[in-house]
Design a protein around this motif. Structure first.
Motif, short mmCIF file in Angstrom:
data_model
loop_
_atom_site.label_atom_id
_atom_site.label_comp_id
_atom_site.label_asym_id
_atom_site.label_seq_id
_atom_site.Cartn_x
_atom_site.Cartn_y
_atom_site.Cartn_z
N ALA A 51 13.17 9.16 9.94
CA ALA A 51 11.62 8.94 10.24
C ALA A 51 10.70 10.12 10.49
CB ALA A 51 11.66 7.91 11.61
N THR A 59 7.59 5.70 17.05
CA THR A 59 6.48 6.19 16.58
C THR A 59 5.38 6.48 17.57
OG1 THR A 59 6.84 4.91 14.60
CG2 THR A 59 4.95 5.59 14.41
N ARG A 60 5.19 5.59 18.51
CA ARG A 60 4.21 5.69 19.43
C ARG A 60 4.22 7.04 20.12
NH1 ARG A 60 3.71 0.09 22.83
NH2 ARG A 60 2.74 -1.15 21.11
N SER A 74 5.91 9.68 19.29
CA SER A 74 5.61 10.97 18.21
C SER A 74 3.94 11.04 17.91
CB SER A 74 6.22 10.69 16.96
OG SER A 74 7.55 10.77 17.34
N LEU A 75 3.33 9.76 17.56
CA LEU A 75 1.94 9.78 17.17
C LEU A 75 1.11 10.32 18.24
CD1 LEU A 75 1.59 7.31 14.55
CD2 LEU A 75 1.37 9.55 14.11
N ALA A 95 2.70 1.94 14.96
CA ALA A 95 2.62 2.28 16.42
C ALA A 95 1.83 1.36 17.22
CB ALA A 95 2.09 3.63 16.59
N ILE A 112 10.47 2.07 15.50
CA ILE A 112 9.01 1.77 15.39
C ILE A 112 8.27 2.04 16.86
CG2 ILE A 112 7.57 -0.37 15.45
CD1 ILE A 112 9.36 -1.56 13.37
N PHE A 171 2.48 4.14 9.38
CA PHE A 171 2.98 4.48 10.82
C PHE A 171 2.20 4.34 12.00
CE2 PHE A 171 6.46 7.08 8.63
CZ PHE A 171 7.10 6.89 9.33
N LEU A 216 7.50 10.84 8.31
CA LEU A 216 6.00 10.74 8.63
C LEU A 216 5.59 12.27 8.39
CD1 LEU A 216 3.60 9.84 10.24
CD2 LEU A 216 4.99 10.45 12.24
N TRP A 249 11.99 9.87 18.98
CA TRP A 249 12.77 10.37 17.88
C TRP A 249 13.71 11.45 18.19
CZ3 TRP A 249 8.39 9.92 13.83
CH2 TRP A 249 7.96 8.37 13.39
#
Lengths: 565, 329, 310, 336
Positions: free
Chosen positions: C284, C107-108, C110-111, C55, C104, C51, C288, C260
């Motif tokens: 997703a 993910t940026r 969220s992370l 990201a 995808i 993940f 994760l 997300w």
């Protein structure tokens, strides 16, 4: 022990499967139809089990349940500001006049209405119209109602304030009682839109309101409508009405005339779209409002569900803040009008259930200029206009001017998010860096009026089918403290347009009015203070047992006529 | 004494699968216990003495299991009994006293209640509460818990360590078992209390003829208390004999090592010599004598094959090749 | 004379740094071995790493633009469905954008939100916890009371409250989460420092003339950093769920930036006609967070079995 | 003795409540810009006099500590301000919505316990069995499943497809129920109204499952791990050595002790349930506090948000108080 968690991945798959199974997909039915004839019987049973779902009527139920998407903003006829509120109120109360499913106005409590001169209206009341407490509606009640709506701080609860419906009385001056059944209303100016506007004022009982006050009226409304108030729950999440046995019958022009057909009517709030549809499919409610356009095809295939739509009264524009670059340049505004494919939006976002706007007024408005055709979708023209305005694409295709990109934020409200995102996507396609921000209307409105934002996709109710109530709000320049420009989010100010709007308000001759409004519309069209988008249809659905039901253009549920099989 | 022993273990083997391999915590243990006998099992911690006790009661928790052998109680093989029949034996015929009294008493229930439970399970007082309570109070005073009526309702954490151990003994004695398995009953207690508890156990043995198996790492304590002693090392018995035989004429080097570790007032030796080296990994016990690596008298042959028992005197068995002249058992 | 002292300190630092580096290396190698022994934990770690890579290299591994689409491709089903198309493996959303691409890119968000809010929580919580635990006194008293107070609020409700007043946006989101997130680290570090400060090596350092700050930073903190790391990993999953919940409620990241939570929220109206639009972003989040939790719990078992927080 | 300890514990919540109120008071300071501007948002044409009036009404023209004093004083007297959007005192709004939320929270808690207790116990007793693995995998999912998604799937399956449970609302409109406490299940019991009891229970079921699923998962995991620990303990061995049946060993000796850490977790999970309400109430058209708050947030109805956050926090604090008291009965060792 750790190996345990491996299994979750397969469990995921099961869940997805479950979702897929529980989701009624139209494809299933189509496939079934293609099966050989001898197997159809068997397969249809399977299909019905996997798909949906005939709404099961509870035997002997004589109650009509309507699911609304939002709680009514109030239940006082003088003091509310939402269509949901009006829907509930107009089943409890009657007005002097009422409207049919489209734009026709008909006498309701009034027996006759006539203009004595351009500023004076004589209203003769029907005799024998009873309030729910048995008392008869008379001239005093009408005058009291008008004054309660119009006078400053006439509503005393919870704090003294002016009724939210004041605008619907236009240039109201005073009302006099000629006799118990005749009222003469004096306006301070000619008011050609009076008939359409009076539809929105419902008559309360003077005796009752003076006795119980506004608080009492809210807790237990009392009107002359086809239904009596029974009870309501927390914040109008549920309102229960029952048939008023002494109802005078309603507008004689609009059949059927007489008492309401069903004995009970319940309004229930179900905000989540999926849940509202599910409640209809489960047979818990009979009519649902605001059906998402995506679901129309699915619902139409469900046996036992009827889906109907009607041209709505909430046109949608994207207003540009014309006081700010880049929208100070008319070429940019026109270019953007060419850059958005309205027909594609109508086809995809609205499932075909919408019409493109050819300017400031919706096509169904009685004064809309049919010669103004919607801006066509023409990307090349859009780019050419933008180039004239100094915006040229860079290597990546983004439009630049003096080293700066053409970027702005489009504000909108949640219910318009899909169309706004579609617009933003199309604008990005021509090289504009457009992004979206979703707000609550009450929050974004002051910012828009203060011209702090850049662009706003919004709608504005035009249920009167007359430019008044609408054109002065959206396209007249802002005059603080008045109704002029109260919804003007673009900052558009054109002295000629202002004058035309004011002229139109007091011009009683329809032909002359048309000329006035046509000029105004043409000016607005050319100067494009907004990206003229679409007029979506109002889509509603009902169980098969609901009869004599159709959605109304002003999206009001008139339950008087509706019957249950 | 009768001919058939009260309890007889034959080649009892208990294994635990671990990541490193199969641990044979109890390997091929054969032992017998006579009616009313006081038997000591001595060895370092981790040598398998406690597991032997738990194996007798079939309380080995998964993934451990009894892999082979027999445990004959009055001639019946406990390992073949049904679960229900085994429950009838537990607590009633064979009871156990665990080593850490605080963690063995259930913190959530009053002590009296926990003693009463033994009575209830085996219907000792016809599940009649008043009679059960009477008996509990009797038991509590018997094991030396003062003012038992008041302490009936107290919780374990309100008891001192010695009192907790007494309560545990009371639980074990509740059904007047024929065998009491005492697993390090005094280890966590201070010396004076230790003496009192041992004294209590001896009195029980004398008064009721209860056979007691005392499991301890303390050879001295075993010597004082027991009639017979079995020494265990790395899951195996290495020497069995009467107390006198084992203490006065220890034959296995490990037993001798244990004896030198203990400070003894009576002995002439004053130097305490720890046994050099470590206990072998039980998952990987070398063939031959398990003690060989630490043994000062080790010979190459010691590491070849499993050493059998040699009976060097009547009832005195030892697993050591130094006695290979004697007849293997 | 005066020039002498700094050199010694510097050499001391250098020396201890090298030793520490070697120790860290060894710890890392051990950790690697332990992970190898636990395939599921390792798998969790690999998923998390995947993940993170997705990201970072979102722009390189996707062929579509996450914010551009065409209504013509509205609600294309996932590739394996009858009318699917491998060009859009997970289908498209209501704007005709490729769902996989948006996930995808999502993910940026969220992370980034998760990592940043945890990082701020760790830094603030650790610093305050260390000082409070080391110095005790009124500072400790005030901070501890304040921490207790924040614990009286359920996390999501507190975050919603703060966001409601701050308004949506990335920075505000991180702030709102960190504003309550530091408490856990504060309590953990404070507790550890309270235990550590009385130990011999601290006394030794004090006798050797190290300043209090140096003692905290170079002697005490290295001993609590493992616990902090483990807790941080576990909190990361929680913060990601919080971000998704706030975005779902419309208080987080605004469109068209793919997040997300808001993807799930905007897709829910279409669940009856296009189930994939909100299901895949939901999955997703699920994947994760589950991976982070497995990895975090595995780390806890390896590094710090004492730390059992549910 | 215990009574005094409990009383002491009760008293410790008072400063916490005060602290909660103070923090909530400072919430409004977080807003960029003047709160009055935002409050007056809906009538953009507000006159200067109106602004001044409002400023005075909210004591915004006074120093901060005086404002705080007013706020705390008002809060103490049960006055949490006035909702401009809803035209009602905040307290009235909260009071009319709270029962629905409490009912769903209790329902979810009960459902989650009903699901979690057997699963937690069984998967510990049958560790590594298929049942254990499946339920722990399910637990992992339950923790991370988005509530609304589960809710809609449940509605589609039980209400639309099977048609055995209602899709929305708290009670059918055609069931008469006299409100006493506002908790419909309780009210129907109090008034001996069996049809209403059945109806309100059916309505409660799906929302409670949706809301409780994640919490059930967490409780099951905690219970399982503490059961595993307890099952390895000496006193469980002793119980077996006494000859107790497996049922007694597990349900009496082990469970009683395993519940002690579990209860604490359950208390903390109430916070999760309160937060989850906001989403589940929207999906199921449940007229509770959660929906009110979501509405209030989007309308920037600050007094209402403040009041609601405060009510949530107080509910949470009180729940944990109850849990702590319960704890003393479960764990004889505890000193509060």
């Amino acid at each position: 022990m750790n190996r345990v968690r491996m299994i979750q991945f397969s469990a995921l798959a099961i869940l997805v499967l479950l979702a897929a199974c529980a989701t009624p997909t139209p494809q299933v039915i189509e496939k079934v139809v293609e099966k050989p004839v001898e197997k159809i019987v068997e397969k249809t049973v399977v299909a019905e089990r996997t798909v949906v779902v005939q709404p099961t009527a509870v035997p002997g139920r004589d109650t009509l349940v309507v699911a609304l998407a939002r709680a009514p903003s109030g239940i006082d006829p003088a003091d509310h500001s939402s269509r949901e509120a009006e829907t509930v109120i107009r089943n409890l109360y009657d007005g002097l006049v009422t409207r049919d499913k489209t734009s026709g106005v008909h006498n309701e409590i009034a027996e006759s209405i006539k203009w004595l001169d351009t500023k004076t209206l004589e209203i003769k009341l029907r005799k024998g119209v009873k309030f729910h407490d048995g008392s008869e509606l008379k001239a005093d009640d009408v005058i009291y109602t008008f004054e309660r709506v119009f006078k400053p701080n006439a509503i005393e609860f919870p704090q003294p304030h002016t009724a939210l419906r004041k605008g619907f009385l236009g240039p109201f001056g005073s009302a006099e009682k000629k006799d118990d059944y005749t009222v003469v209303v004096n306006f301070t100016a000619p008011w050609p839109a009076a008939m359409q506007m009076l539809v929105h004022t419902q008559i309360v009982s003077k005796a009752y309101v003076t006795k119980v006050g506004t608080k009492g009226l809210i807790e237990k409304p009392l009107g002359t409508g086809p239904f009596k108030f029974v009870s309501s729950k927390t914040g109008l999440e549920e309102v229960v009405l029952e048939r008023f046995a002494d109802y005078f019958g309603g507008a004689p022009d609009l059949t059927p005339v007489g008492k309401a057909c069903v004995s009970r009517a319940v309004f229930r709030v179900i905000p989540e779209n999926s849940t509202r549809v599910a409640a209809l499919l489960a047979g818990e409610v009979d009519i649902i409002t605001e059906v998402p356009a995506e679901l129309v095809d699915t619902l139409k295939k469900v046996p036992g569900v009827q889906v109907k739509s009607v041209a709505g009264t909430r046109p949608i524009w994207m207003e540009f803040n014309v006081t700010q670059a880049p929208f100070t340049d008319v070429k940019v505004r026109q270019a953007l009008n060419y850059a958005v494919d309205k027909n594609l939006i109508i086809k995809k976002v609205y499932n075909g259930l919408a019409q493109p706007l050819g300017g400031a007024l919706m096509p169904t408005n009685n004064f809309a200029d049919p010669s103004l055709k919607p801006y066509t979708y023409d990307k090349a023209k859009a780019l050419a206009l933008l180039k004239e305005a100094g915006w040229t694409p860079d290597a990546s295709g983004m439009l630049m001017k003096d080293g700066k990109p053409l970027a702005f934020v489009i504000d909108t409200i949640d219910s318009l998010r899909p169309v706004t995102e579609a617009v933003a996507t199309m604008l990005r396609d021509v090289g504009i860096d457009a992004s979206v921000r979703v707000w609550e209307y009450n929050v974004v409105r002051p910012k828009l009026l203060a011209r702090e934002r850049q662009a706003y996709v919004g709608d504005w109710g035009d249920s009167a089918f007359d430019p008044v109530g609408h054109i002065e709000a959206k396209w007249h320049s802002l005059v603080t403290g008045s109704t002029y420009g109260r919804g003007n989010f673009s900052g558009y100010a054109n002295a000629r347009v202002d004058k035309l709007i004011k002229d139109g308000e007091i011009e009683n001759d329809v032909a002359k009015r048309k000329v006035i409004y046509n000029e105004a519309q043409k000016l607005i069209y050319d100067e494009a203070p907004a990206l003229f988008l679409v007029l979506p249809e109002a889509i509603e659905a009902a169980a098969a047992r609901v009869q004599n039901w159709a959605p109304a253009s002003d999206s009001r549920e008139n339950l008087h006529d509706v019957c249950l099989k | 004494m009768t001919n058939t022993p009260l309890l007889e273990l034959k080649n009892l083997t208990t294994v635990f699968p671990t990541r490193r391999g199969l641990v044979r915590a109890v390997a091929d243990v054969s032992l017998s216990l006579a009616q009313g006998e006081l038997l000591g099992i001595v060895g370092e911690s981790g040598c398998g003495k406690s597991v032997t006790m738990l194996s007798i009661l079939r309380l080995i928790s998964t993934p451990g299991r009894i892999a082979a052998g027999q445990a004959l109680f009055q001639g019946r093989d406990l390992l073949k009994l049904s679960d229900g029949a085994m429950r009838q034996i537990r607590g009633k015929d064979i009871a156990m006293v665990f080593q850490d009294p605080l963690s063995t008493l259930n913190p959530a229930f009053p002590v009296g209640e926990q003693i009463r439970e033994s009575l209830r399970i085996h219907h000792i007082a016809q599940n009649h509460f008043a009679r059960e309570k009477e008996r509990v109070i009797e038991l509590m005073s018997e094991v030396g818990i003062s003012s038992p009526t008041d302490r009936f309702h107290e919780y374990p954490h309100q008891f001192s360590g010695g009192m907790q151990q007494r309560a545990l003994i009371a639980i074990a004695l509740a059904c007047e078992p024929k065998i009491l398995l005492a697993d390090e009953p005094t280890t966590s207690l201070d010396v004076t209390i230790q003496a009192q508890i041992m004294d209590l156990m001896r009195r029980i043995n004398e008064a009721r003829g209860t056979a007691i198996v005392l499991v301890t790492h303390n050879l001295d304590l075993a010597a004082e208390f027991c009639q017979r002693i079995a020494v265990m090392y790395a899951g195996r018995l290495v020497e069995i004999g009467t107390t006198d035989q084992v203490i006065e004429t220890p034959q296995h080097p490990y037993t001798r090592g244990l004896l030198t570790c203990i400070p003894r007032i009576s002995a002439q030796r004053t130097r305490i010599e720890p046994i050099p080296g470590n206990v072998p990994d039980l998952a990987n016990v070398p063939p031959g004598c398990a003690f060989a690596e630490r043994c000062s008298e080790m010979q190459p042959i010691c590491q070849n094959d499993l050493i059998p028992f040699f009976e060097i005197a009547p009832g005195h068995l030892v697993r050591c090749l130094r006695h290979s002249s004697a007849t293997p058992d | 004379m005066t020039a002498h002292a700094p050199t010694r300190v510097a050499r001391g630092w250098d020396y201890s740094f090298r030793i520490r580096l070697r120790l860290w290396w060894r710890a890392l190698a051990e950790l690697g071995y332990e992970l190898w022994q636990r395939p599921v934990v390792l798998l969790g770690g690999i998923v998390v790493a995947a993940f993170i890579l997705a990201a970072v290299f979102a722009a390189q591994i996707t062929i579509h633009d996450p914010t551009r689409g065409t209504l013509l491709l509205r609600f294309e089903p996932p590739a394996w469905e009858a009318e699917g198309n491998w060009k859009y493996p997970l289908g498209t959303d209501d704007q005709g954008r490729d769902l996989l691409t948006r996930i995808i890119y999502g993910t940026r968000v969220s992370l980034a939100v998760g990592l940043l809010s945890v990082a701020i929580s760790v830094i603030v919580g650790t610093a305050l916890g260390a000082f409070a635990g080391y110095y005790r006194g009124w500072l400790d008293e005030i901070l501890s009371r304040f921490a207790d107070l924040l614990l009286a609020f359920p996390f999501l409700i507190f975050a919603i409250g703060v966001m409601a007043f701050l308004g949506p946006g990335f920075v505000n989101l991180v702030m709102a989460l960190a504003f309550k997130g530091w408490v856990e680290f504060f309590r953990l570090v404070r507790g550890e420092v309270l235990g550590e400060r009385t130990k011999e090596y601290v006394d030794g350092a004090r006798v050797a003339g190290q300043s209090n700050l140096a003692i905290i930073v170079s002697e005490i903190l290295p001993n609590v950093i493992q616990s902090v790391f483990v807790l941080g990993t576990l909190r990361l999953g929680y913060m990601i769920i919080m971000e998704a919940s706030l975005s779902f409620l419309g208080l987080g990241i605004q469109p068209p930036t793919p997040a997300w939570g808001s993807m799930v929220a905007s897709g829910r109206d279409y669940l009856l006609v296009a189930w994939w639009v909100s299901t895949f972003p939901g999955l997703a989040i699920l994947l994760l967070v589950v991976a982070i939790n497995i990895f975090g719990e595995g780390l806890r078992d390896i590094l710090d079995p004492r730390l059992k927080i549910e | 003795m215990k009574a005094i300890k409990i009383l002491e514990r009760v008293l410790t919540t008072i400063p916490i409540m005060f602290g909660v109120a103070i923090i909530v008071f400072f919430f409004i300071r977080l807003t960029p810009g003047d709160p009055v501007d935002i409050m007056l948002g809906r009538s953009a044409a507000a006159s200067q006099r109106e602004i001044e009036q409002l400023r005075h009404q909210f004591h915004l023209d006074e120093p901060l500590h005086v404002q705080l004093g007013y706020f705390l004083g008002d809060a103490l007297r049960g006055n949490l301000g006035y909702s401009y959007i809803r035209n009602k005192p905040v307290v009235d709004l909260l009071v009319e919505r709270l029962p629905a939320t409490i009912e769903m929270t209790i329902g979810a808690l009960l459902i989650s316990l009903i699901i979690a207790l057997p699963i937690g116990i069984l998967s510990a007793v049958r560790q590594n069995s298929l049942l254990d693995r499946l339920s722990m995998a399910g637990a992992f999912l339950g923790i991370s499943m988005p509530g609304f998604w589960l809710g809609i799937v449940l509605i589609l399956f039980f209400a639309v497809y099977l048609q055995i449970l209602p899709a929305q609302g708290r009670i059918s409109y055609d069931v008469e129920l006299q409100e006493v406490t506002g908790l419909y299940v309780l009210d129907s019991l109090l008034t001996g109204n069996l049809p209403a009891l059945k109806d309100s229970l059916l309505h409660l079921l799906l929302p409670s499952i949706t809301l409780g699923a994640g919490v059930a998962a967490i409780i099951a995991r905690v219970l399982r791990s503490s059961m595993l620990e307890v099952l390895r303990s000496d006193y469980v061995k002793l119980a077996r050595a006494k000859g107790a049946t497996e049922w007694d060993v597990v349900m009496k000796h082990a469970l009683r002790n395993a519940l002690i850490p579990t209860v604490t977790v359950v208390g903390l999970q109430v916070g999760v349930l309160l937060g989850g309400n906001m989403i589940v109430e929207t999906v199921f058209s449940w007229p509770g506090l959660g929906r009110l708050v979501v509405d209030a947030i989007f309308n920037r109805d600050f007094p209402l948000i403040q009041g609601a956050v405060m009510i949530y926090a107080i509910t949470f604090v009180l729940t944990n108080l109850v849990v702590d008291i319960l704890y003393t009965y479960l764990n004889p060792k505890i000193t509060l």
